[in-house]
Design an enzyme around this catalytic site. Structure first.
Site, PDB file in Angstrom:
ATOM      1  N   HIS A 121      26.919  27.841 -60.216  1.00  0.00           N
ATOM      2  CA  HIS A 121      26.014  26.732 -59.877  1.00  0.00           C
ATOM      3  C   HIS A 121      26.169  26.483 -58.373  1.00  0.00           C
ATOM      4  O   HIS A 121      27.243  26.728 -57.816  1.00  0.00           O
ATOM      5  CB  HIS A 121      26.478  25.506 -60.674  1.00  0.00           C
ATOM      6  N   ASP A 198      35.399  25.783 -62.563  1.00  0.00           N
ATOM      7  CA  ASP A 198      34.304  24.822 -62.725  1.00  0.00           C
ATOM      8  C   ASP A 198      34.032  24.720 -64.224  1.00  0.00           C
ATOM      9  O   ASP A 198      33.396  25.603 -64.818  1.00  0.00           O
ATOM     10  CB  ASP A 198      33.070  25.327 -61.959  1.00  0.00           C
ATOM     11  N   GLN A 201      30.352  23.030 -67.574  1.00  0.00           N
ATOM     12  CA  GLN A 201      29.624  23.404 -68.797  1.00  0.00           C
ATOM     13  C   GLN A 201      30.547  23.737 -69.960  1.00  0.00           C
ATOM     14  O   GLN A 201      30.065  24.105 -71.031  1.00  0.00           O
ATOM     15  CB  GLN A 201      28.700  24.607 -68.516  1.00  0.00           C
ATOM     16  N   LYS A 224      28.197  14.783 -68.579  1.00  0.00           N
ATOM     17  CA  LYS A 224      27.848  15.853 -69.528  1.00  0.00           C
ATOM     18  C   LYS A 224      28.713  15.748 -70.787  1.00  0.00           C
ATOM     19  O   LYS A 224      28.553  16.498 -71.733  1.00  0.00           O
ATOM     20  CB  LYS A 224      28.062  17.229 -68.880  1.00  0.00           C
ATOM     21  N   CYS A 366      19.528  25.526 -60.352  1.00  0.00           N
ATOM     22  CA  CYS A 366      20.594  25.389 -59.330  1.00  0.00           C
ATOM     23  C   CYS A 366      21.456  26.646 -59.264  1.00  0.00           C
ATOM     24  O   CYS A 366      22.693  26.553 -59.139  1.00  0.00           O
ATOM     25  CB  CYS A 366      21.489  24.177 -59.606  1.00  0.00           C
TER      26      CYS A 366
HETATM   27  C1  LIG Z   1      28.315  24.803 -63.899  1.00  0.00           C
HETATM   28  C2  LIG Z   1      28.046  23.519 -63.160  1.00  0.00           C
HETATM   29  N1  LIG Z   1      28.835  23.177 -62.133  1.00  0.00           N
HETATM   30  C3  LIG Z   1      28.656  22.047 -61.450  1.00  0.00           C
HETATM   31  C4  LIG Z   1      27.635  21.182 -61.762  1.00  0.00           C
HETATM   32  C5  LIG Z   1      27.461  19.934 -60.962  1.00  0.00           C
HETATM   33  O1  LIG Z   1      27.697  18.805 -61.752  1.00  0.00           O
HETATM   34  P1  LIG Z   1      27.367  17.341 -61.179  1.00  0.00           P
HETATM   35  O2  LIG Z   1      25.908  17.367 -60.808  1.00  0.00           O
HETATM   36  O3  LIG Z   1      27.639  16.445 -62.329  1.00  0.00           O
HETATM   37  O4  LIG Z   1      28.239  17.106 -60.018  1.00  0.00           O
HETATM   38  C6  LIG Z   1      26.778  21.489 -62.821  1.00  0.00           C
HETATM   39  C7  LIG Z   1      25.653  20.608 -63.167  1.00  0.00           C
HETATM   40  O5  LIG Z   1      24.730  20.967 -63.847  1.00  0.00           O
HETATM   41  C8  LIG Z   1      26.984  22.692 -63.542  1.00  0.00           C
HETATM   42  O6  LIG Z   1      26.202  23.036 -64.557  1.00  0.00           O
END
Ligand SMILES: Cc1ncc(COP(=O)(O)O)c(C=O)c1O
Length: 423
Positions: A121, A198, A201, A224, A366
């Site tokens: 992401h 990270d 998900q 989430k 993204c």
């Molecule tokens: C894999 C992953 N990393 C990071 C993020 C960023 O999360 P946040 O927007 O809650 O900071 C997301 C958000 O969709 C994501 O799917």
């Protein structure tokens, strides 16, 4: 529409109707719905507490501080960490930026390497690109195999003694693929690199134990995981946090300020300058308690895999559908399915579904490096959670089927019109 967890009634948003249709929420990779207890906790916070923490010595200030720190303990227990290893941020994005702008700028030197993957992401890609740019280090990107899984063999080729950080997602937000992070962590540590996972998900969908994993940093978002927006989590090993410089400076993180120098609080306050997201952090604690009471990860995995399986099987019968990612893996352990329908823009697919109360995501998700690598454009993404049902998946498939039929009749009409005009 009951799930195997029978929890739909706990989610007030599921009572909404869109265009006369019941809401079918299938955009859980973007954010989850919140149970009533989490909504109530916010009202309770602002009605009965609602003051600042770690400052006042009056009763409600101390009560509020206790609630906030209890939430930290709940989060720590949830991932097997210690209380002081949990830093509250405003989201997974900020957690990664915190590590990039503190640990990385001190530890990474010109010529060093930072390793990420093609499937990150933007939140776990761009901060590292910036660190590489500003430190004169090199950003290496691990590619993926044609089936969407990570090319672990390339990982062994790329990660070496110059690698200082390996930042990798546990589960891809576009392909839904699960990465073998245990192996990645071992390989990275063998090369002497630190690892950031990270888990945005994965934390809501599978058990995470940071001690067992032995990762150095791990991040996820509260929203989430059925929690409120505005709060995220950074886990880092205590010895790393102790050596890292603060992320931001100001009230709350100070031990003593002199005119010529200042000293910092211990962990975790050192990393929480200013007024933190108090209500949201407490709400996240409530969300995790709700989760533990009503759900369990083993059943959640079976439930979501069965939804993915039905979705993938159903999509395979719809004309012109291409599914991205390793469908075999997703049918066993997935909650995200991305696809396209030839001839239809994903935005049109999402807008059509919206007419029937179905919320799904369309776009580049993204993940520009991944869409570029796969030479694909935008996709439609369906992502499930505990409250979704087989009936909802059937309903979505019926709507998608109807959409392709509608489009066929529009195409046929267009052809007829064309022929008629050219006679
Ligand atoms: C894999 C992953 N990393 C990071 C993020 C960023 O999360 P946040 O927007 O809650 O900071 C997301 C958000 O969709 C994501 O799917």
């Amino acid at each position: 529409m009951k799930t195997c967890f029978s929890i739909q009634d706990d989610f007030p948003l599921l009572k909404r109707r869109i265009g006369g249709h019941p809401l079918v929420y299938l955009d859980n990779a973007a954010t989850s719905l919140k149970p009533q207890v989490v909504v109530d906790s916010l009202v309770d916070f602002y009605s009965n507490y609602g003051v600042n923490i770690h400052r006042g010595i009056y009763t409600i200030a101390e009560e509020t501080t206790l609630l906030y720190e209890q939430a930290r303990t709940i989060v720590a227990d949830f991932i097997g960490a210690c209380h002081e290893e949990i830093i509250f941020t405003k989201g997974a994005t900020e957690s990664i930026n915190l590590v990039a702008s503190t640990w990385a700028f001190d530890a990474i030197k010109p010529g060093d390497q930072i390793v990420v993957t093609t499937m990150e992401h933007h939140a776990n890609f761009v901060p590292w690109q910036q660190v590489a740019d500003r430190t004169g280090s090199v950003l290496k990107v691990i590619p993926i195999n044609p089936d969407g899984t990570l090319a672990l063999n390339k990982f062994e080729e790329i990660v070496g003694t110059k690698t200082k950080m390996v930042a990798v997602c546990h589960v891809s937000n576009l392909l839904g693929v699960h990465n073998d992070i245990s192996t990645i962590i071992k390989l990275a540590h063998k090369a002497g690199a630190k690892v950031l996972i990270d888990a945005a998900q994965s934390a809501p969908h599978q058990k995470i134990d940071v001690c067992h994993l032995d990762c150095d940093f791990l991040v996820f978002s509260g929203h989430k995981l059925m929690g409120p927006t505005g709060v995220g989590v950074l886990y880092a090993k205590k010895e790393l946090l102790e050596c890292m410089r603060p992320y931001q400076y100001g009230g709350g993180m100070i031990l003593k300020v002199n005119v010529d120098r200042s000293t910092w609080q211990g962990l975790p306050q050192k990393f929480e300058a200013g007024t933190p997201p108090i209500a949201s952090a407490i709400g996240l604690g409530v969300a995790i308690q709700y989760f533990k009471k009503k759900l369990n990860f083993d059943d959640l995995k079976i439930h979501e895999a069965s939804l993915c399986k039905r979705l993938i099987d159903g999509l395979a019968t719809i004309k012109n559908v291409t599914i991205y990612g390793p469908t075999d893996q997703l049918q066993e352990n997935g909650h995200i399915v991305s696809f396209t329908i030839r001839g239809l823009h994903p935005h049109d697919v999402a807008a059509y579904c919206d007419r029937f109360g179905i919320c799904i995501r369309a776009g580049l998700q993204c993940a520009h490096p991944l869409t570029e690598f796969l030479a694909m454009g935008p996709t439609v993404r369906v992502s499930t959670f505990a409250y979704n049902t087989q009936n909802e998946i059937e309903y979505l498939l019926t709507v998608l089927e109807q959409m392709t039929k509608d489009m066929e009749s529009v195409d046929a009409f267009e052809d007829r019109l064309h022929n008629h005009m050219s006679v």
